[in-house]
Design a protein around this motif. Structure first.
Motif, PDB file in Angstrom:
ATOM      1  N   UNK A   1       0.807  -1.218   0.000  1.00  0.00           N
ATOM      2  CA  UNK A   1       0.000   0.000   0.000  1.00  0.00           C
ATOM      3  C   UNK A   1       0.843   1.273   0.000  1.00  0.00           C
ATOM      4  N   UNK A   2       1.947   1.249   0.723  1.00  0.00           N
ATOM      5  CA  UNK A   2       2.766   2.460   0.857  1.00  0.00           C
ATOM      6  C   UNK A   2       3.760   2.645  -0.284  1.00  0.00           C
TER       7      UNK A   2
ATOM      8  N   UNK B   1       2.898   6.370 -10.252  1.00  0.00           N
ATOM      9  CA  UNK B   1       3.880   7.409 -10.595  1.00  0.00           C
ATOM     10  C   UNK B   1       4.631   7.048 -11.872  1.00  0.00           C
ATOM     11  N   UNK B   2       4.965   5.785 -12.000  1.00  0.00           N
ATOM     12  CA  UNK B   2       5.667   5.309 -13.198  1.00  0.00           C
ATOM     13  C   UNK B   2       4.774   5.428 -14.428  1.00  0.00           C
ATOM     14  N   UNK B   3       3.545   4.961 -14.314  1.00  0.00           N
ATOM     15  CA  UNK B   3       2.639   4.962 -15.461  1.00  0.00           C
ATOM     16  C   UNK B   3       2.293   6.383 -15.900  1.00  0.00           C
ATOM     17  N   UNK B   4       2.172   7.309 -14.950  1.00  0.00           N
ATOM     18  CA  UNK B   4       1.754   8.668 -15.283  1.00  0.00           C
ATOM     19  C   UNK B   4       2.914   9.588 -15.658  1.00  0.00           C
TER      20      UNK B   4
ATOM     21  N   UNK C   1      -1.696  11.482  -7.356  1.00  0.00           N
ATOM     22  CA  UNK C   1      -0.323  11.275  -7.777  1.00  0.00           C
ATOM     23  C   UNK C   1       0.273  12.544  -8.361  1.00  0.00           C
ATOM     24  N   UNK C   2      -0.483  13.218  -9.201  1.00  0.00           N
ATOM     25  CA  UNK C   2      -0.002  14.446  -9.834  1.00  0.00           C
ATOM     26  C   UNK C   2       0.272  15.557  -8.831  1.00  0.00           C
TER      27      UNK C   2
ATOM     28  N   UNK D   1      -1.130  11.598  -0.900  1.00  0.00           N
ATOM     29  CA  UNK D   1      -1.358  10.170  -0.733  1.00  0.00           C
ATOM     30  C   UNK D   1      -2.570   9.722  -1.520  1.00  0.00           C
ATOM     31  N   UNK D   2      -2.631   8.454  -1.854  1.00  0.00           N
ATOM     32  CA  UNK D   2      -3.766   7.954  -2.624  1.00  0.00           C
ATOM     33  C   UNK D   2      -5.028   8.017  -1.797  1.00  0.00           C
TER      34      UNK D   2
END
Length: 294
Positions: free
Chosen positions: A137-138, A146-149, A287-288, A292-293
């Protein structure tokens, strides 16, 4: 070949493949209704668990971005998954995937004896599993997004390294559990090792049917790494004899497979993340902004 052009594909609202067949088996009214979307990994966590724990449920697939009334009644933020508990009068509700997992696991322990966790007589083993889940989760989940975006090349390179390191961190926790719970006790026979491994997941389990909490917590993102991250970022999962065996057992587990869609659904649904379109989702916005999610 890595996809570098946003073709404007829209996310899907209906399951495909094995997941669609599973939906068809769960259309009758039950004490519990699972609200979810077909591509959401947080939903898949819960869905796999319902299947493994053999808790009767009805599945309601919806468009979470339109925030339908039925969803808002069980999940105030409009996030999936959500549960409607119909056996209460009036019905009660639960949201947040980790909370739902604990709830349905408790239901199963009390009704049919199945569990995703080691028995309560092994509190240290249970704690080690929760450390693994906390890492997911963390670290694992946020680093995936973060990687995908990430849009520029440096950010993508750093994102790939971060996600890879997060997977390595999870492996270290899995190895720690195996060393401290199974090997340190000198389990000599197959029966003794099997008993110690109960609830520790497919990394350790001798029985390939014994899926555990860490498998359902991490599996949906590891699976999407093999299609979404591979397609949009050229990512490859790390390799190692034990890791490869774990991934193979997890992805081929009947309860995991039964909640998986065809690859095209994931590629279409995650294109919006890969090109970081504005207001893609609450997760993407968090994320942007560096929050936190949700």
């Amino acid at each position: 070949m890595v996809s570098k052009t946003d073709s404007g594909k829209a996310y899907r609202n209906e399951c495909t493949g094995d997941a669609l067949e599973t939906v068809k088996k769960h259309t009758k009214e039950q004490d519990t209704t699972l609200f979810g979307s077909c591509f959401c990994p947080f939903v898949q966590r819960v869905w796999v668990s319902f299947e493994y724990l053999q808790i009767p449920y009805k599945v309601s697939s919806l468009d979470p971005y339109k925030k339908p009334k039925d969803l808002l009644e069980v999940s105030p933020k409009g996030l999936v998954p959500g549960l409607k508990l119909n056996h209460f009068n009036p019905p009660k509700a639960l949201n947040e995937s980790t909370v739902i997992l604990e709830y349905i696991n408790d239901l199963a322990v009390g009704s049919n004896g199945r569990s995703l966790l080691p028995p309560t007589t092994n509190p240290y083993s249970r704690a080690l599993v929760r450390l693994q889940c906390d890492h997911v989760n963390r670290s694992l989940v946020p680093s995936f997004y973060r990687y995908l975006q990430a849009q520029d090349e440096d950010a993508q390179t750093n994102g790939g390294k971060e996600f890879h390191e997060s997977i390595e961190g999870l492996v270290k926790l899995l190895e720690r559990t195996e060393n401290e719970v199974v090997r340190s006790r000198g389990a000599s026979g197959e029966g003794e090792r099997k008993a110690l491994a109960v609830g520790l997941g497919l990394w350790i389990a001798e029985n390939e049917e014994d899926i555990g909490l860490i498998d359902v917590m991490a599996g949906p993102w590891l699976y999407r790494a093999t299609n979404v991250l591979k397609h949009y970022r050229g990512f490859e999962l790390p390799h190692g004899e034990k890791f490869d065996r774990w991934i193979k057992k997890l992805f081929n587990h009947p309860n995991f497979k039964s909640t998986c869609n065809t690859e095209d659904l994931y590629l279409d649904s995650y294109e919006r993340y890969a090109f970081n379109r504005p207001n893609t989702s609450q997760v993407a916005n968090a994320v942007n902004s560096g929050r936190g999610l949700p």
